[in-house]
Design an enzyme around this catalytic site. Structure first.
Site, PDB file in Angstrom:
ATOM      1  N   CYS A   1      20.303 -71.218 -20.448  1.00  0.00           N
ATOM      2  CA  CYS A   1      20.041 -72.652 -20.360  1.00  0.00           C
ATOM      3  C   CYS A   1      19.499 -73.157 -21.697  1.00  0.00           C
ATOM      4  O   CYS A   1      18.780 -72.440 -22.398  1.00  0.00           O
ATOM      5  CB  CYS A   1      19.028 -72.939 -19.258  1.00  0.00           C
ATOM      6  SG  CYS A   1      19.612 -72.429 -17.628  1.00  0.00           S
ATOM      7  N   ASP A   2      19.843 -74.384 -22.058  1.00  0.00           N
ATOM      8  CA  ASP A   2      19.369 -74.939 -23.319  1.00  0.00           C
ATOM      9  C   ASP A   2      18.268 -75.969 -23.081  1.00  0.00           C
ATOM     10  O   ASP A   2      17.721 -76.067 -21.977  1.00  0.00           O
ATOM     11  CB  ASP A   2      20.532 -75.490 -24.149  1.00  0.00           C
ATOM     12  CG  ASP A   2      21.240 -76.658 -23.468  1.00  0.00           C
ATOM     13  OD1 ASP A   2      20.656 -77.300 -22.571  1.00  0.00           O
ATOM     14  OD2 ASP A   2      22.380 -76.944 -23.863  1.00  0.00           O
ATOM     15  N   LEU A   3      17.934 -76.730 -24.096  1.00  0.00           N
ATOM     16  CA  LEU A   3      16.759 -77.612 -23.996  1.00  0.00           C
ATOM     17  C   LEU A   3      16.948 -78.734 -22.985  1.00  0.00           C
ATOM     18  O   LEU A   3      15.981 -79.406 -22.607  1.00  0.00           O
ATOM     19  CB  LEU A   3      16.357 -78.143 -25.387  1.00  0.00           C
ATOM     20  CG  LEU A   3      17.338 -78.980 -26.201  1.00  0.00           C
ATOM     21  CD1 LEU A   3      17.285 -80.448 -25.778  1.00  0.00           C
ATOM     22  CD2 LEU A   3      16.954 -78.889 -27.672  1.00  0.00           C
TER      23      LEU A   3
END
Lengths: 142, 142, 142, 142
Positions: free
Chosen positions: C23-25
């Site tokens: 997952c990213d920001l």
């Protein structure tokens, strides 16, 4: 890092299989990818104890890695199956230490031995989350 | 995807160099890594126009990818230098389309041609952020 | 990409679960990570048919991606379970097309629809490996 | 790891900027990504000394990481600029130790302090490649 891992028993384990995109131009799993494996194994262990890493973050409570030590013993290759076995101990009042050993399957050869140290952080301050204390360190057994 | 990229001029470009960990067991840059290059190039383009991807997210405003098309023409290898050149156009009222071409340096060979379509999303609804409209599509030139 | 996926049956499927590091920001799986999922699913499908991606590479025979199209329908988040279901068809004499649909579990919502086109390459030349032809396209059933 | 890094001077440094895809759901650079930064910095240092990591691999000569220690002091965030500064020393006859410190720019705050230990391997046996010895450890200065 001799002797830091209990050779008797592990509290939890997570099984994996190498995916081809995890291998680098040397044809073996890239060194950084092992930290992904270790992180995922820790999060699974936490989740099994009722602690949801992403859920905590959404509430402003973060588990933060402050130190990693890892000895690479053997390379993993395409499609290798392996397992991360681990224990958690407390160091001082606030530090959570995961002792994580990665074994190749089915030959049980030791691939990597790691010690990952983390702390709980809320509002920028190290603390010990009550749910973490309860899950791992309360002597409810007595 | 013929003819979708203006062959005349690009609005922006970002230069890169392949890092060894981006190569997979075939010894070339892994196919998924190009999407990282393309994303980074888009975010740099946006930033140059005053739009901060992470800053927007912190305000509940997200830029979201809804479609990618990419033709892989030539593999990149260890240490190759390259550039992502791009244009942005609007499709319909809400879709932002980045036409992104990746060229190897210094020989200017085309490595990858991509079309990335995104939308602005706030409170779960597609919209067109005013700052995005102003940055790219306002006819301030007249 | 309407109608390209047979809505009747899939030849193969691979199950996954989102790992937090994917997952990213924005708190959702990063767009490039889906290409890793799709690649892994293709390699598993090939392996089930007796074709070992890494083993072929070691013999100088490479499966190479030449085009990807993907529509992102729904974001995946921490710990989401999902499955990649797919079919393979031939386009022209040499192109192998994987039609890959990714569904979230257990609600079976469509997350991503992709078309990945590849070719077999040996000594720098596109070809059709005999083992690939035999595994997928020989009409041994008649 | 106190005192292991010379506080006087570094032999080499490589500058970076955080790319958004390197951040995870906590909004900071994921812990594993720092190992990518460190690896890239080592390979640049080696290259500056005439040693090409990928080129060596192609000749059957591999540089292999056997141990990593890293202390995470400060998180990096979207678009942060930083530099990896480093020294190389020899431990015993065969171990190459990279002492690598990562500083945020422009405020020069220490972000991560690492010690990466590697060996040269050829035909499965640890050795010291002549080109590595010549580049880093020959007392040509006397």
């Amino acid at each position: 890092m001799k002797n830091i891992t209990s050779d008797t028993a592990y509290q939890y384990e997570v099984a994996f299989q190498v995916r081809d995109y995890e291998c680098d131009l040397q044809g073996v799993v890239n060194n950084a990818v092992y930290l992904h494996y270790l992180e995922h194994a820790r999060h699974e262990f936490l989740y099994a104890k009722g602690i949801d890493f992403a859920g905590l973050h959404a509430k402003g409570k973060d588990l933060v890695l402050i130190r990693i030590e890892a000895d690479y013993k053997l390379p993993l290759r395409s499609r290798d199956r392996f397992v991360v076995r681990m224990n958690i101990i407390r160091e001082g009042r606030l530090r959570l230490v995961f002792l994580q050993d990665l074994y190749r399957l089915p030959d049980e050869k030791l691939v990597l031995r790691a010690k990952a140290t983390g702390v709980c952080v809320q509002n920028g301050k190290p603390t010990l989350f009550e749910e973490v204390n309860r899950a791992f360190f309360s002597s409810a057994s007595s």
